[in-house]
Scaffold this motif. Structure first.
Motif, short mmCIF file in Angstrom:
data_model
loop_
_atom_site.label_atom_id
_atom_site.label_comp_id
_atom_site.label_asym_id
_atom_site.label_seq_id
_atom_site.Cartn_x
_atom_site.Cartn_y
_atom_site.Cartn_z
N THR A 67 -2.80 9.23 -16.43
CA THR A 67 -2.89 7.92 -15.81
C THR A 67 -2.20 7.91 -14.45
O THR A 67 -2.68 7.30 -13.49
CB THR A 67 -2.26 6.85 -16.73
N ARG A 68 -1.10 8.58 -14.36
CA ARG A 68 -0.39 8.67 -13.08
C ARG A 68 -1.27 9.30 -12.01
O ARG A 68 -1.41 8.77 -10.90
CB ARG A 68 0.88 9.49 -13.25
N TYR B 218 5.92 3.63 -11.31
CA TYR B 218 5.28 4.19 -12.50
C TYR B 218 6.25 5.04 -13.30
O TYR B 218 6.35 4.93 -14.52
CB TYR B 218 4.07 5.04 -12.08
N ASP B 219 6.98 5.90 -12.61
CA ASP B 219 7.89 6.80 -13.32
C ASP B 219 8.99 6.02 -14.04
O ASP B 219 9.50 6.46 -15.06
CB ASP B 219 8.49 7.81 -12.35
N MET C 11 4.61 2.48 -22.48
CA MET C 11 3.98 3.19 -23.59
C MET C 11 4.64 2.79 -24.90
O MET C 11 3.97 2.59 -25.91
CB MET C 11 4.08 4.71 -23.38
N ARG D 24 -10.64 1.87 3.08
CA ARG D 24 -10.29 0.90 4.12
C ARG D 24 -10.59 1.47 5.50
O ARG D 24 -10.87 0.73 6.43
CB ARG D 24 -8.81 0.53 4.02
N PHE E 96 4.52 3.34 -5.58
CA PHE E 96 3.85 3.31 -6.88
C PHE E 96 4.37 4.42 -7.78
O PHE E 96 4.57 4.21 -8.98
CB PHE E 96 2.33 3.47 -6.72
N GLU E 97 4.61 5.58 -7.22
CA GLU E 97 5.14 6.68 -8.03
C GLU E 97 6.50 6.32 -8.62
O GLU E 97 6.77 6.60 -9.79
CB GLU E 97 5.26 7.96 -7.17
N TYR F 180 -1.71 -3.00 -11.39
CA TYR F 180 -2.03 -2.63 -10.01
C TYR F 180 -3.08 -3.57 -9.41
O TYR F 180 -2.95 -4.04 -8.28
CB TYR F 180 -2.52 -1.19 -9.94
N GLU F 181 -4.12 -3.84 -10.18
CA GLU F 181 -5.21 -4.66 -9.65
C GLU F 181 -4.79 -6.10 -9.40
O GLU F 181 -5.33 -6.78 -8.55
CB GLU F 181 -6.40 -4.63 -10.61
N MET G 58 -4.18 6.96 -11.05
CA MET G 58 -3.81 5.83 -10.21
C MET G 58 -3.51 6.27 -8.78
O MET G 58 -3.87 5.59 -7.81
CB MET G 58 -2.60 5.11 -10.81
N LEU G 59 -2.83 7.39 -8.64
CA LEU G 59 -2.53 7.87 -7.29
C LEU G 59 -3.81 8.22 -6.55
O LEU G 59 -3.94 7.92 -5.34
CB LEU G 59 -1.60 9.09 -7.36
N GLU H 168 2.13 4.34 -1.39
CA GLU H 168 1.81 5.20 -2.54
C GLU H 168 3.08 5.74 -3.19
O GLU H 168 3.19 5.81 -4.42
CB GLU H 168 0.95 6.36 -2.05
N ARG I 47 -1.22 11.58 -21.68
CA ARG I 47 -1.87 10.37 -21.18
C ARG I 47 -1.08 9.76 -20.03
O ARG I 47 -1.64 9.29 -19.04
CB ARG I 47 -2.04 9.35 -22.31
N MET I 48 0.23 9.77 -20.14
CA MET I 48 1.03 9.20 -19.06
C MET I 48 0.83 10.01 -17.79
O MET I 48 0.77 9.46 -16.68
CB MET I 48 2.51 9.16 -19.48
N GLY J 175 0.78 -1.23 0.00
CA GLY J 175 0.00 0.00 0.00
C GLY J 175 0.82 1.27 0.00
O GLY J 175 0.29 2.36 0.29
N VAL K 86 -1.63 -0.39 -16.91
CA VAL K 86 -1.27 0.10 -15.58
C VAL K 86 -2.33 -0.33 -14.56
O VAL K 86 -2.01 -0.79 -13.46
CB VAL K 86 -1.11 1.63 -15.59
N LEU K 87 -3.58 -0.20 -14.95
CA LEU K 87 -4.67 -0.64 -14.07
C LEU K 87 -4.55 -2.12 -13.75
O LEU K 87 -4.66 -2.54 -12.59
CB LEU K 87 -6.01 -0.38 -14.73
N ARG L 172 7.50 5.03 -19.68
CA ARG L 172 7.95 5.12 -21.08
C ARG L 172 8.11 3.75 -21.72
O ARG L 172 7.66 3.55 -22.86
CB ARG L 172 9.25 5.91 -21.15
N ARG M 143 -6.65 6.85 -7.04
CA ARG M 143 -7.30 5.59 -6.70
C ARG M 143 -6.65 4.95 -5.47
O ARG M 143 -7.35 4.45 -4.59
CB ARG M 143 -7.20 4.64 -7.89
N ILE M 144 -5.36 4.96 -5.41
CA ILE M 144 -4.67 4.36 -4.27
C ILE M 144 -5.06 5.08 -2.99
O ILE M 144 -5.32 4.46 -1.95
CB ILE M 144 -3.14 4.40 -4.49
N PHE N 182 -2.15 1.42 -22.70
CA PHE N 182 -1.27 1.83 -21.61
C PHE N 182 -2.05 2.00 -20.32
O PHE N 182 -1.67 1.47 -19.27
CB PHE N 182 -0.57 3.13 -21.99
N HIS N 183 -3.14 2.73 -20.39
CA HIS N 183 -3.93 2.97 -19.19
C HIS N 183 -4.45 1.67 -18.62
O HIS N 183 -4.35 1.42 -17.40
CB HIS N 183 -5.10 3.90 -19.53
N ASN N 184 -4.99 0.81 -19.49
CA ASN N 184 -5.53 -0.46 -19.01
C ASN N 184 -4.44 -1.36 -18.45
O ASN N 184 -4.67 -2.13 -17.51
CB ASN N 184 -6.27 -1.18 -20.15
#
Lengths: 196, 215
Positions: free
Chosen positions: B26-27, A43-44, A51, B41, A39-40, A76-77, B30-31, A36, B22-23, A34, A72-73, A48, B33-34, A68-70
């Motif tokens: 999406t970032r 992701y960073d 994508m 919770r 995740f950053e 995570y999921e 997602m943040l 956050e 888009r990148m 969990g 990443v989702l 690229r 959402r988290i 790309f969006h899907n």
């Protein structure tokens, strides 16, 4: 200076997963808990390459954005389903499957015509037709070649990371890069002979 | 520098420019959402229940309001500070599925349908008072779309709502089609997909014109 020479000696760039940084597996483990901030970081590092991969497979910018969006989702999921084997391979498998699903749904493949090519943005001394031609040459490459080229130059990935993502050997990545560069050089040289 | 080298660099840069937004979107998504999951919770967040109920009501076109209709503004007050730069996303309250299912239950019962549960049953189900199965099928599609919304799969939800709109258009159910397009655009805006929003806007406009011509 020939195009072939340039492409063969394209400088490597710092990759998102350089040895100096925290291993991606460790970052991903923190995401599972969990974190956050983790995740950053994750992701960073991978945005690229992911994508690039989505573009390479879908062959279309708009479809690649959706993929790309899907992706990443999905990563995570499904983070708790990863079984600590090959994280890059796992992530890029998701990207590949997601991209192919979208590609099939859209029922179109590689973008060939100029309407899908991108207008230049704020670049000087620019010939939009020539830039479009270079993009076309990239998209015209065979699938395997296109993926490694985009992962390398768009995604800034190292050869080792590309090997993990594609689940192939480092030697094979090098071979594909060599052949892809050679092919691009041949295509571009024909069109840009006057610049040499 | 070799102009050919420039063109290769520029071609790659063009791709980066085209995908950068888009990148970034999406970032942010997602943040958000988290953070929202973290809040959930801890038992926080409930604006999504209202939003989903309202969407369901308009999609199926019921004549009575949903059981719970708090103002839409309540959904916005649940935005975290971190969301301020992103459009508000759907919250994920624990009981959203059961509540919205009750709303569907009420509406389909009013239509004297036997469809009371989510299922993958055939769209050709015959129900009393819904001879061509339109209500049953549209409810099922709306149900699927809302599941996707609740799962934060907003791109897929937008596509599902678009499919619902097209289904409604085929039945000349213009009001429902227009509303379904609204829901699809709502989802598409949440993920910042301007291309999809533009496409949906065009389709909705076309549906509106057809509705006007019929009248």
């Amino acid at each position: 200076m020939s195009v072939v020479y340039h492409l063969m000696n394209y400088p490597s760039t710092t990759t998102p997963t350089s040895k100096d940084a925290e291993p991606l597996e460790s970052v991903f483990e923190r995401i599972r808990k969990g974190d956050e901030g983790a995740f950053e970081v994750f992701y960073d590092r991978l945005k690229r390459p992911l994508m690039a991969y989505c573009i390479a497979i879908t062959g279309d910018i708009d479809s690649a954005k959706d993929a790309f969006h899907n992706t990443v989702l999905s990563v995570y999921e499904n983070r708790n389903r990863y079984q600590n084997v090959n994280l890059m391979g796992w992530v890029f498998t998701i990207a590949r499957n997601t991209s192919r699903n979208i590609e099939q749904r859209e029922k179109r493949r590689v973008v060939i015509d100029e309407s899908h090519l991108l207008p230049p943005e704020n670049h000087e001394n620019l010939d939009s037709d020539e830039r479009a031609l270079v993009q076309k040459a990239i998209f015209d490459l065979a699938d395997d070649f296109r993926r490694v080229i985009l992962l390398k130059y768009f995604g800034d990935m190292s050869v080792a990371d590309i090997a993990d993502a594609e689940d192939i050997s480092i030697e094979l990545v090098k071979t594909r890069l060599f052949r892809a560069r050679k092919r691009l050089a041949e295509v571009l040289r024909i069109h840009f002979e006057s610049y040499v | 520098m070799n102009p050919l080298d420039d063109k290769l660099d520029q071609a790659i840069q063009d791709l980066r420019d085209a995908t950068g937004h888009r990148m970034s979107t999406t970032r942010s998504y997602m943040l958000a959402r988290i953070r929202r999951e973290r809040m959930t919770r801890w038992g926080l967040g409930g604006g999504g229940l209202a939003l989903l109920s309202i969407i369901t009501y308009f999609i199926v076109g019921g004549t009575e309001p949903p059981s719970q209709t708090p103002p839409i503004e309540n959904a916005n007050t649940n935005a975290t500070p971190a969301n301020s730069n992103t459009e508000n996303t759907f919250s994920k309250p624990a009981n959203v599925s059961s509540q919205t299912r009750l709303d569907w239950q009420k509406r389909v019962n009013n239509s004297e349908t036997t469809e009371g549960q989510q299922s993958s049953s055939s769209m050709h189900m015959t129900v009393q008072g819904d001879n061509d199965g339109f209500i049953a099928e549209s409810t099922k599609i709306a149900d699927d779309a809302e599941r996707l919304v609740a799962a934060d799969e907003l791109v897929a939800a937008a596509q599902k709502f678009r499919g619902l709109a097209q289904f409604c258009e085929a039945r000349a159910e213009w009001k429902r089609a227009i509303t379904a397009y609204d829901s699809a655009m709502h989802c598409a805006r949440r993920v910042g997909d301007n291309t999809l929003v533009a496409s949906l806007t065009k389709a909705q406009s076309s549906a509106s014109k057809k509705a006007a011509n019929r009248n």
